[in-house]
Design a protein around this motif. Structure first.
Motif, PDB file in Angstrom:
ATOM      1  N   LYS A  42      -1.431   3.689  12.604  1.00  0.00           N
ATOM      2  CA  LYS A  42      -0.329   2.769  12.360  1.00  0.00           C
ATOM      3  C   LYS A  42       0.980   3.529  12.309  1.00  0.00           C
ATOM      4  O   LYS A  42       1.022   4.689  11.889  1.00  0.00           O
ATOM      5  CB  LYS A  42      -0.528   2.044  11.026  1.00  0.00           C
ATOM      6  CG  LYS A  42      -1.663   1.057  11.056  1.00  0.00           C
ATOM      7  CD  LYS A  42      -1.707   0.195   9.809  1.00  0.00           C
ATOM      8  CE  LYS A  42      -0.814  -1.019   9.927  1.00  0.00           C
ATOM      9  NZ  LYS A  42      -1.349  -2.148   9.105  1.00  0.00           N
ATOM     10  N   PRO A  44       5.275   2.812  11.200  1.00  0.00           N
ATOM     11  CA  PRO A  44       6.092   1.837  10.466  1.00  0.00           C
ATOM     12  C   PRO A  44       7.244   1.278  11.287  1.00  0.00           C
ATOM     13  O   PRO A  44       8.141   0.650  10.730  1.00  0.00           O
ATOM     14  CB  PRO A  44       6.603   2.663   9.270  1.00  0.00           C
ATOM     15  CG  PRO A  44       6.671   4.065   9.805  1.00  0.00           C
ATOM     16  CD  PRO A  44       5.597   4.201  10.849  1.00  0.00           C
ATOM     17  N   GLN A  47       8.361  -2.367  10.608  1.00  0.00           N
ATOM     18  CA  GLN A  47       8.180  -2.832   9.231  1.00  0.00           C
ATOM     19  C   GLN A  47       9.289  -3.826   8.853  1.00  0.00           C
ATOM     20  O   GLN A  47      10.463  -3.569   9.082  1.00  0.00           O
ATOM     21  CB  GLN A  47       8.228  -1.635   8.284  1.00  0.00           C
ATOM     22  CG  GLN A  47       7.759  -1.955   6.895  1.00  0.00           C
ATOM     23  CD  GLN A  47       6.811  -0.880   6.367  1.00  0.00           C
ATOM     24  OE1 GLN A  47       6.989   0.304   6.606  1.00  0.00           O
ATOM     25  NE2 GLN A  47       5.791  -1.303   5.648  1.00  0.00           N
ATOM     26  N   GLY A  48       8.887  -4.942   8.293  1.00  0.00           N
ATOM     27  CA  GLY A  48       9.855  -5.954   7.889  1.00  0.00           C
ATOM     28  C   GLY A  48      10.251  -6.896   9.012  1.00  0.00           C
ATOM     29  O   GLY A  48      10.830  -7.942   8.765  1.00  0.00           O
ATOM     30  N   LYS A  71       0.423  -5.468  14.388  1.00  0.00           N
ATOM     31  CA  LYS A  71      -0.046  -4.922  13.110  1.00  0.00           C
ATOM     32  C   LYS A  71       0.024  -3.398  13.111  1.00  0.00           C
ATOM     33  O   LYS A  71       0.365  -2.794  12.100  1.00  0.00           O
ATOM     34  CB  LYS A  71      -1.481  -5.381  12.826  1.00  0.00           C
ATOM     35  CG  LYS A  71      -1.535  -6.819  12.329  1.00  0.00           C
ATOM     36  CD  LYS A  71      -2.945  -7.289  12.000  1.00  0.00           C
ATOM     37  CE  LYS A  71      -2.871  -8.685  11.377  1.00  0.00           C
ATOM     38  NZ  LYS A  71      -4.188  -9.380  11.387  1.00  0.00           N
ATOM     39  N   SER A  74       3.187  -2.289  12.108  1.00  0.00           N
ATOM     40  CA  SER A  74       3.528  -2.703  10.737  1.00  0.00           C
ATOM     41  C   SER A  74       4.421  -3.932  10.663  1.00  0.00           C
ATOM     42  O   SER A  74       5.075  -4.162   9.634  1.00  0.00           O
ATOM     43  CB  SER A  74       4.167  -1.548   9.953  1.00  0.00           C
ATOM     44  OG  SER A  74       3.343  -0.413   9.977  1.00  0.00           O
ATOM     45  N   ASP A  76       5.258  -8.042  10.412  1.00  0.00           N
ATOM     46  CA  ASP A  76       4.628  -9.244   9.865  1.00  0.00           C
ATOM     47  C   ASP A  76       4.431 -10.224  11.005  1.00  0.00           C
ATOM     48  O   ASP A  76       5.297 -10.375  11.871  1.00  0.00           O
ATOM     49  CB  ASP A  76       5.509  -9.870   8.775  1.00  0.00           C
ATOM     50  CG  ASP A  76       5.442  -9.085   7.478  1.00  0.00           C
ATOM     51  OD1 ASP A  76       4.361  -8.575   7.148  1.00  0.00           O
ATOM     52  OD2 ASP A  76       6.477  -8.979   6.796  1.00  0.00           O
TER      53      ASP A  76
ATOM     54  N   THR B  40      15.430  -4.053   4.996  1.00  0.00           N
ATOM     55  CA  THR B  40      14.031  -3.918   4.581  1.00  0.00           C
ATOM     56  C   THR B  40      13.286  -5.249   4.613  1.00  0.00           C
ATOM     57  O   THR B  40      12.174  -5.349   5.120  1.00  0.00           O
ATOM     58  CB  THR B  40      13.955  -3.311   3.160  1.00  0.00           C
ATOM     59  OG1 THR B  40      14.872  -2.239   3.079  1.00  0.00           O
ATOM     60  CG2 THR B  40      12.556  -2.830   2.883  1.00  0.00           C
ATOM     61  N   LYS B  42      11.531  -6.863   2.764  1.00  0.00           N
ATOM     62  CA  LYS B  42      10.323  -7.054   1.982  1.00  0.00           C
ATOM     63  C   LYS B  42      10.520  -6.497   0.584  1.00  0.00           C
ATOM     64  O   LYS B  42      11.247  -5.530   0.393  1.00  0.00           O
ATOM     65  CB  LYS B  42       9.134  -6.331   2.626  1.00  0.00           C
ATOM     66  CG  LYS B  42       8.677  -6.987   3.895  1.00  0.00           C
ATOM     67  CD  LYS B  42       7.367  -6.417   4.406  1.00  0.00           C
ATOM     68  CE  LYS B  42       6.180  -7.111   3.817  1.00  0.00           C
ATOM     69  NZ  LYS B  42       4.996  -7.070   4.753  1.00  0.00           N
ATOM     70  N   SER B  74       4.995  -9.289  -0.196  1.00  0.00           N
ATOM     71  CA  SER B  74       3.877  -8.333  -0.105  1.00  0.00           C
ATOM     72  C   SER B  74       2.568  -8.862  -0.676  1.00  0.00           C
ATOM     73  O   SER B  74       1.685  -8.069  -1.017  1.00  0.00           O
ATOM     74  CB  SER B  74       4.225  -6.997  -0.788  1.00  0.00           C
ATOM     75  OG  SER B  74       5.415  -6.472  -0.267  1.00  0.00           O
TER      76      SER B  74
END
Lengths: 330, 330, 330
Positions: A42, A44, A47-48, A71, A74, A76, B40, B42, B74
């Motif tokens: 994975k 990042p 991410q977010g 995924k 990272s 959503d 971010t 999250k 989360s």
């Protein structure tokens, strides 16, 4: 060109993809392939960020591939399932897309049975200055760019695992066999493979590859594109053979006389491959009708079949696409 | 009141919500809105907690909004899909809820076509001293508190982005137009808006807003609530106009003569808005039947329509609700 | 045996499980039960690993339990829904499994209505030297090992919470009541409970427990296995009573005269339990038909029913199974 010079916001069609862009996708995918072979698997990078998987046409294989790619980055993920959706309540597709935009989607991966839907959504997202990125996951008979790009990655990384690049396909002969007329996979592959300098030989019965077909293809690549109504001229000396899926609905719509007849004329068998290069490899976008487009034993022969590699390449190539459009600032 | 004085365990109805509670939701949502505007996006607030999305009635929009809100916090999410569920095997709804409780669900977000189901589950969860929190995501014709709260957040943060609060709506005139009788959205909004001191004007044909309707509403707020069987008296001087969705099943059940007739009498058009305040704004809970409750051009006019903001507010408001009930110790 | 000596790659059946393996599962599940009671509730054990939930037969309860277990272990999850899948496009189940393998699945959790499918997939995965692990989540009338293991954990951790182990069931009398013939749950439990040294008494009408049934069971455990066509001999002195679910399709297929008649003869009631041990406990794999297999008041009596504990045990036991096969090097 490194990833930070990537400027394309949406990936809708390969029609205007440049060799540089193809190479950036290939190199980025190769990097992610290494990540996937390692222990962590994975990164990042997204991410977010929110990736909305909007599959208006059902799909498990492509949806799962995009979901796993997202995924691994990272992100959503929001899965949209048309069955339970507001579409059945009279909402337009653009309204659905605007709803996901307002919820915070950063990338929309869109499959639709009608050609042009991803483009229409991209236009609307741009008109609204939304910054949302659109990735066409297959639209009608039009394009399926991520499939052709994962095919390209499969081919080039077979030839040079550490440095897959377009030049490797220069002068290679690639046969594409089957229902060309109805195949968005074929259409996308024609652009990428001819841009790479490969010779692309299409083979199909006339009902599935009408004379007029070539007129539908952009002129520029015509000299590398050949049409056959028989299998052997396409296979002769071929380095790679791509069989296309025969959709059930074609089977029953008089496009072909019968499955047996189709297999006799255009099915790929070990015997027929003898006229190809000795190290020929076979591809198929899946799911395969065993014994129709291709014999079962060929499909399962790891020395001949690249089908598993195509699925594996799907995850790393889609990671590359989500990453490139997801982090670009344009 | 700060978030650490929040004591409500379940959010089932707005009937007994206090102004202080409304303001806590608004302030918390404003905080999360800032998080969502940042890089971010999250927060680890509900890490390790399990949110069970139990939508016994299909929904993409509200379910996705709750799912994204939970992911931004989360939490781990369990999606329940009634089609494949044990309900078809003869299990009761309370048994289903108890199964999710035993699996470790901390918050259950519940939508059901029958009024009272979230309350019944909440009662059972409390009887078992389970500590589980229940969030009503729409129950029959009863209540849809998260929708009214996101509407409230949309309105008040438009008036003061950094400090949305109930007092901002004091004396504002708000028209709610359409199928009041069958609308859980209207019912919830009536409580929140009159508590804020707004004047709420309901407008609908008599079939969709019977005389007896007011008797169904708690007496306390009656002096701020007005009923009209014509559109103009509701629109006159209005600061905000909320159009309600006309459900297809009403359209065919003799509640209205025809869609055209309905639109002629109660559809919101640019022309009709002329008697409102000059800075009037329009809302709709979605999905919209374009050209029925509201004309297409109004819906897409960013100077007039708050529809996108409502969807965006949905995520931050639902983050606030999940957060407030999820971290409270009661 | 500690977890690092675990060598089993797939969990397909309990037929050849050793006492040592059972105890390793119980101890590992007890460890995860503690994690779930704590504040964090998640462990990074399977971070970056992909668990494919392949439920060819619909299920909410078992699927959610596995999904939550995988999330608690920080795995990435791919949910496969057969409705939208390539299976409807003519792909074989083995091809579907190979597709998930090529995508990067590390563990496949498989439910199928036909016995033997998980075994067939495991064989193929081994033949390909894939390293993929297979977990049978219920195959036809054959086996449902994770259910029997969670039952075992429920029983043994009731007897010694901190140190659940097989020896605790030595000499205990356990009645299994209901549709034995069609129950994969019963079949799996027969192996685990007799291996633990418990006496297992089966009770059912002859149509649901034919004479030949015992021949289907491995000889080794026959001396601890008893068959009754009446309820009382099974209940007499029983320490535990497991009621099985009566499938609707059996109810209408002449296996039983009527639901009322079945309940009169084999339904578990407070009155009938009087001949059991005074501290008897009742179990049911769920979902329950209230008032058929078991009366409603018994089911909800926390002094008698272990049904909630079974569901809770499901998550920690499945975490243990995913963990043990997921981290083993074999």
């Amino acid at each position: 060109m490194s990833t930070n010079t990537w400027t394309r916001r949406h990936i809708l069609s390969l029609m205007d993809f440049s060799a540089t862009e193809y190479n950036t996708v290939l190199q980025t995918a190769a990097g992610f392939q290494k990540v996937l072979s390692g222990r962590t698997k994975k990164v990042p990078a997204l991410q977010g960020r929110v990736v909305a998987n909007m599959f208006f046409e059902p799909s498990t294989r492509t949806r799962s591939s995009f979901e796993l790619a997202a995924k691994r980055l990272s992100a959503d993920i929001l899965n949209f399932s048309p069955g339970n959706s507001s579409l059945t309540k009279g909402e337009t597709i653009l309204d659905t897309a605007k709803t996901y935009l307002a919820m915070g989607a950063d990338i929309m991966v869109i499959r639709h049975k009608e050609a042009g839907v991803p483009q229409a959504i991209a236009n609307e997202m741009d008109r609204l200055n939304s910054g949302v990125r659109i990735l066409n996951a297959g639209d009608g008979l039009h394009q399926h760019p991520s499939q052709a790009l994962l095919d390209l990655f499969t081919l080039t990384s077979l030839l040079d695992r550490d440095n897959p690049r377009m030049e490797l396909l220069q002068g290679k002969k690639i046969a594409i066999v089957g229902d060309i007329l109805h195949s968005r996979v074929a259409r996308s592959n024609i652009y990428s493979l001819t841009t790479a300098g490969a010779e692309v030989h299409l083979a199909a019965p006339p009902t599935l590859l009408p004379k007029e077909f070539l007129k539908l293809i952009d002129k520029e690549n015509q000299d590398k594109l050949f049409v056959h109504w028989e299998l052997d001229p396409a296979l002769e000396g071929a380095d790679f053979v791509m069989a296309l899926r025969l959709q059930k609905e074609r089977m029953t719509a008089n496009f072909i006389p019968s499955l047996r007849e189709y297999h006799n004329l255009f099915g790929i068998t070990r015997d027929r491959l003898k006229i190809c290069q000795s190290d020929v490899k076979i591809m198929h976008p899946g799911p395969t009708n065993r014994g129709v487009e291709i014999t079962s034993d060929l499909m399962d022969d790891p020395d001949l079949s690249l089908i598993s590699q195509q699925v594996t390449s799907g995850v790393s190539t889609r990671m590359a696409l989500l990453y490139l459009i997801g982090i670009s600032d344009s």
